[in-house]
Design a protein around this motif. Structure first.
Motif, mmCIF file in Angstrom:
data_model
loop_
_atom_site.group_PDB
_atom_site.id
_atom_site.type_symbol
_atom_site.label_atom_id
_atom_site.label_comp_id
_atom_site.label_asym_id
_atom_site.label_seq_id
_atom_site.Cartn_x
_atom_site.Cartn_y
_atom_site.Cartn_z
ATOM 1 N N PRO A 41 2.278 7.899 -4.299
ATOM 2 C CA PRO A 41 3.287 8.691 -5.023
ATOM 3 C C PRO A 41 4.245 9.405 -4.072
ATOM 4 C CG PRO A 41 1.090 9.051 -5.939
ATOM 5 C CD PRO A 41 0.903 8.255 -4.673
ATOM 6 N N GLY A 42 5.533 9.229 -4.348
ATOM 7 C CA GLY A 42 6.551 9.911 -3.559
ATOM 8 C C GLY A 42 6.992 9.190 -2.310
ATOM 9 N N TRP A 43 6.402 8.025 -1.989
ATOM 10 C CA TRP A 43 6.791 7.313 -0.765
ATOM 11 C C TRP A 43 8.282 6.977 -0.814
ATOM 12 C CZ3 TRP A 43 4.813 6.555 3.843
ATOM 13 C CH2 TRP A 43 5.400 5.591 4.673
ATOM 14 N N GLN A 95 0.827 -1.209 0.000
ATOM 15 C CA GLN A 95 0.000 0.000 0.000
ATOM 16 C C GLN A 95 0.861 1.259 0.000
ATOM 17 O OE1 GLN A 95 -3.379 0.257 2.772
ATOM 18 N NE2 GLN A 95 -3.113 -1.925 3.183
ATOM 19 N N LEU A 96 1.883 1.261 0.846
ATOM 20 C CA LEU A 96 2.726 2.447 0.957
ATOM 21 C C LEU A 96 3.528 2.685 -0.318
ATOM 22 C CD1 LEU A 96 4.015 1.980 4.625
ATOM 23 C CD2 LEU A 96 2.205 3.510 3.816
ATOM 24 N N LYS A 121 4.136 13.711 -1.029
ATOM 25 C CA LYS A 121 3.852 15.132 -1.032
ATOM 26 C C LYS A 121 2.380 15.413 -0.716
ATOM 27 C CE LYS A 121 7.492 16.111 -4.406
ATOM 28 N NZ LYS A 121 7.812 16.669 -5.745
ATOM 29 N N ALA A 122 1.515 14.478 -1.047
ATOM 30 C CA ALA A 122 0.085 14.675 -0.784
ATOM 31 C C ALA A 122 -0.179 14.671 0.719
ATOM 32 C CB ALA A 122 -0.725 13.588 -1.477
ATOM 33 N N GLY A 123 -0.955 15.647 1.184
ATOM 34 C CA GLY A 123 -1.217 15.746 2.616
ATOM 35 C C GLY A 123 -2.218 14.745 3.129
ATOM 36 N N ASP A 124 -2.974 14.133 2.226
ATOM 37 C CA ASP A 124 -4.012 13.187 2.645
ATOM 38 C C ASP A 124 -3.620 11.738 2.376
ATOM 39 O OD1 ASP A 124 -4.058 13.347 -0.080
ATOM 40 O OD2 ASP A 124 -6.246 13.325 -0.242
ATOM 41 N N TRP A 125 -2.320 11.468 2.291
ATOM 42 C CA TRP A 125 -1.890 10.118 1.942
ATOM 43 C C TRP A 125 -2.295 9.088 2.990
ATOM 44 C CZ3 TRP A 125 1.315 7.238 5.049
ATOM 45 C CH2 TRP A 125 2.039 7.918 6.023
ATOM 46 N N GLU A 126 -2.459 9.518 4.237
ATOM 47 C CA GLU A 126 -2.839 8.581 5.299
ATOM 48 C C GLU A 126 -4.219 7.973 5.053
ATOM 49 O OE1 GLU A 126 -2.551 10.615 8.985
ATOM 50 O OE2 GLU A 126 -0.525 11.332 8.619
ATOM 51 N N MET A 127 -5.076 8.721 4.351
ATOM 52 C CA MET A 127 -6.415 8.221 4.068
ATOM 53 C C MET A 127 -6.387 7.024 3.130
ATOM 54 S SD MET A 127 -8.170 10.254 5.911
ATOM 55 C CE MET A 127 -9.814 9.816 5.359
ATOM 56 N N LYS A 128 -5.284 6.847 2.431
ATOM 57 C CA LYS A 128 -5.169 5.737 1.490
ATOM 58 C C LYS A 128 -4.635 4.459 2.143
ATOM 59 C CE LYS A 128 -4.228 9.004 -2.263
ATOM 60 N NZ LYS A 128 -3.287 9.414 -3.328
ATOM 61 N N VAL A 129 -4.296 4.545 3.420
ATOM 62 C CA VAL A 129 -3.754 3.382 4.132
ATOM 63 C C VAL A 129 -4.868 2.699 4.912
ATOM 64 C CG1 VAL A 129 -2.101 2.593 5.866
ATOM 65 C CG2 VAL A 129 -1.489 4.467 4.306
ATOM 66 N N ASP A 130 -5.050 1.425 4.660
ATOM 67 C CA ASP A 130 -6.058 0.638 5.377
ATOM 68 C C ASP A 130 -5.454 0.161 6.705
ATOM 69 O OD1 ASP A 130 -8.089 -0.947 6.266
ATOM 70 O OD2 ASP A 130 -7.931 -2.452 4.679
ATOM 71 N N ASN A 131 -5.931 0.723 7.810
ATOM 72 C CA ASN A 131 -5.375 0.388 9.126
ATOM 73 C C ASN A 131 -6.276 -0.553 9.914
ATOM 74 O OD1 ASN A 131 -7.486 2.111 9.652
ATOM 75 N ND2 ASN A 131 -6.437 3.221 11.286
ATOM 76 N N SER A 132 -7.289 -1.115 9.268
ATOM 77 C CA SER A 132 -8.273 -1.921 10.003
ATOM 78 C C SER A 132 -7.646 -3.156 10.641
ATOM 79 C CB SER A 132 -9.417 -2.330 9.068
ATOM 80 O OG SER A 132 -8.916 -3.027 7.930
ATOM 81 N N TRP A 133 -6.828 -3.886 9.877
ATOM 82 C CA TRP A 133 -6.223 -5.096 10.433
ATOM 83 C C TRP A 133 -5.157 -4.760 11.473
ATOM 84 C CZ3 TRP A 133 -8.711 -9.240 10.475
ATOM 85 C CH2 TRP A 133 -9.466 -9.681 9.387
ATOM 86 N N LEU A 134 -4.464 -3.651 11.288
ATOM 87 C CA LEU A 134 -3.462 -3.232 12.260
ATOM 88 C C LEU A 134 -4.118 -2.928 13.601
ATOM 89 C CD1 LEU A 134 -0.398 -2.514 12.549
ATOM 90 C CD2 LEU A 134 -1.040 -0.148 12.055
#
Length: 333
Positions: A66-68, A61-62, A72-85
Motif C-alpha cells: 500500500p502506498g508504493w 511485490q512492491l 507509509k508502513a514502516g515495516d514494508w521491507e519485511m514484505k519483500v522477499d530478497n532471497s533470490w536477489l
C-alpha cells in the motif's frame, strides 16, 4: 602461423561474404577457445533472462505494498522477499574466480604445455602479437558480458537500492556485482591467471594456483572495500538519552559511535556500561558526556567508491598485462 593454399576461382565468380568474419590469428584464437567463449555467452543469456524475470517478480511485490512507491508502513521491507536477489548476487561474485581459473590460467599455459607456443615462435607471427591477440580476443568477450550482467543486476536491484535491510550495499553481494567493479575484478583475475600460467607452464597446476590467487584477491578486496570511502562524522550535544542518537541519511552505513565530552574528547560508548542505570548516569556525569559522535558512510558515495576501487584494479591489470607481454617476448619458450 600456417601457410594458406589458394584455390582457383572461375572468372566472374566472387565469394559471398555475409557480415564480418574473423581471419588469420584472430580466427585461430577464437577457434581455439570457442568452447569457453560460447559457454560464457550462453551463461550470460540465461542469467540475464533469469534476472529480468526476477525483476518482474520484485516489481509485483512492491506494487502490492500500500502506498508504493512511498509506503507509509514502516515495516514494508519485511514484505519483500530478497532471497533470490541475495543468492544471485552471491553467485555473480564467483564469476571472476571462475573466469580466472578456467579461462585465464589455461589461456597460455595450455599452449606452453602442449608445444603450440614453440610452433608460434617458429612462424612469422611475433610472440607479443600472439599473446596480445589472445588477451584482446578474450577481453572482448569477457568485458561486454561482465557489463551486461552488472547492468542487469543493478536494474533488478534498483527499486530497493537504498534499503540496506533488503540488500546491504556495502556487501560484496551488491558492491562487487554492480557498476564497474565486476568488470575490473574479472579482468584482474583473468590476467592474473594468464601470468600464473606463463610462469608455471602447466595447465592443471596453474588452475590450482590461480584458484588460490583469485580467492586471495576476493578476500583482500573485501577487507579494504570500505577504505575507499570518505567517512562522515556527525555529532550531537543533547545528551545520550532515548532518541538522542544522531539520525543518519537513508541507506547510510554505520561505522562507529563514541561519547562526546564537554571538552570535545571522544570516549568509547562502552566506557560507562555500568550494572545499574544510576551508576551509568553517574559515570556519564563524571566524564562530562554531552552527546554522541557517529561515523558513517553515506549511500551516495557508493558510485564514487566503486569507480575509485575499479581504477585501482584496472591499474593492477595494466601492470600485470605489461609483465605478461614483457615475459612473453623474452622467455615464452
Amino acid at each position: 602461423m600456417s601457410t594458406l593454399t589458394s584455390t582457383s576461382i572461375p572468372a566472374g565468380t566472387e565469394p559471398v561474404r555475409r557480415g564480418p568474419r574473423l581471419s588469420g590469428l584472430n580466427w585461430l584464437v577464437w577457434h581455439q577457445h570457442r568452447a569457453a567463449f560460447w559457454t560464457l555467452i550462453a551463461f550470460t543469456v540465461v542469467a540475464v533472462g533469469w534476472m529480468a524475470y526476477q525483476r518482474g517478480q520484485l516489481t509485483d511485490q512492491l506494487n502490492g505494498i500500500p502506498g508504493w512507491p512511498h509506503p507509509k508502513a514502516g515495516d514494508w521491507e519485511m514484505k519483500v522477499d530478497n532471497s533470490w536477489l541475495t543468492l544471485t548476487g552471491s553467485g555473480l561474485g564467483f564469476i571472476p574466480v571462475v573466469i580466472g581459473v578456467f579461462l585465464g590460467a589455461p589461456l597460455v599455459a595450455g599452449d606452453l604445455e602442449n608445444g603450440t607456443a614453440k610452433l608460434v615462435a617458429s612462424q612469422s607471427v611475433s610472440r607479443v602479437r600472439w599473446i596480445a591477440t589472445k588477451l584482446g580476443i578474450t577481453a572482448l568477450v569477457v568485458v561486454p558480458l561482465s557489463v551486461v550482467l552488472s547492468v542487469t543486476f543493478n536494474w533488478w536491484w534498483q527499486p530497493v537500492r537504498s534499503r540496506p535491510n533488503i540488500l546491504d550495499w556495502t556487501s560484496g553481494t551488491a558492491f562487487d556485482t554492480t557498476g564497474p567493479v565486476p568488470v575490473a575484478l574479472t579482468l584482474f583475475t583473468l590476467v592474473g591467471g594468464v601470468a600464473i600460467g606463463m610462469l608455471l607452464r602447466r595447465t592443471l597446476l596453474s588452475m590450482v594456483v590461480t584458484l588460490g590467487f583469485a580467492v586471495a584477491v576476493q578476500l583482500v578486496w573485501s577487507y579494504f572495500r570500505l577504505d575507499l570511502a570518505d567517512v562522515v562524522t556527525v555529532t550531537t550535544n543533547s545528551g545520550v538519552g532515548e532518541n538522542a542518537t544522531p539520525r543518519l541519511p537513508g541507506g547510510a552505513y554505520w561505522v562507529d559511535e563514541s561519547y562526546l565530552t564537554a571538552n570535545g574528547d571522544l570516549i568509547g560508548w562502552g566506557s560507562c556500561n555500568e550494572a545499574t542505570e544510576k551508576a551509568t548516569n553517574a559515570c556519564l556525569n563524571d566524564k562530562q558526556v554531552i552527546g554522541w559522535s557517529v561515523d558513517y558512510i553515506p549511500f551516495s558515495q557508493m558510485s564514487s567508491m566503486q569507480w575509485f576501487g575499479a581504477s585501482i584494479l584496472l591499474a593492477l591489470t595494466v601492470a600485470t598485462t605489461a609483465f605478461i607481454l614483457f615475459w612473453g617476448r623474452r622467455r615464452l619458450v
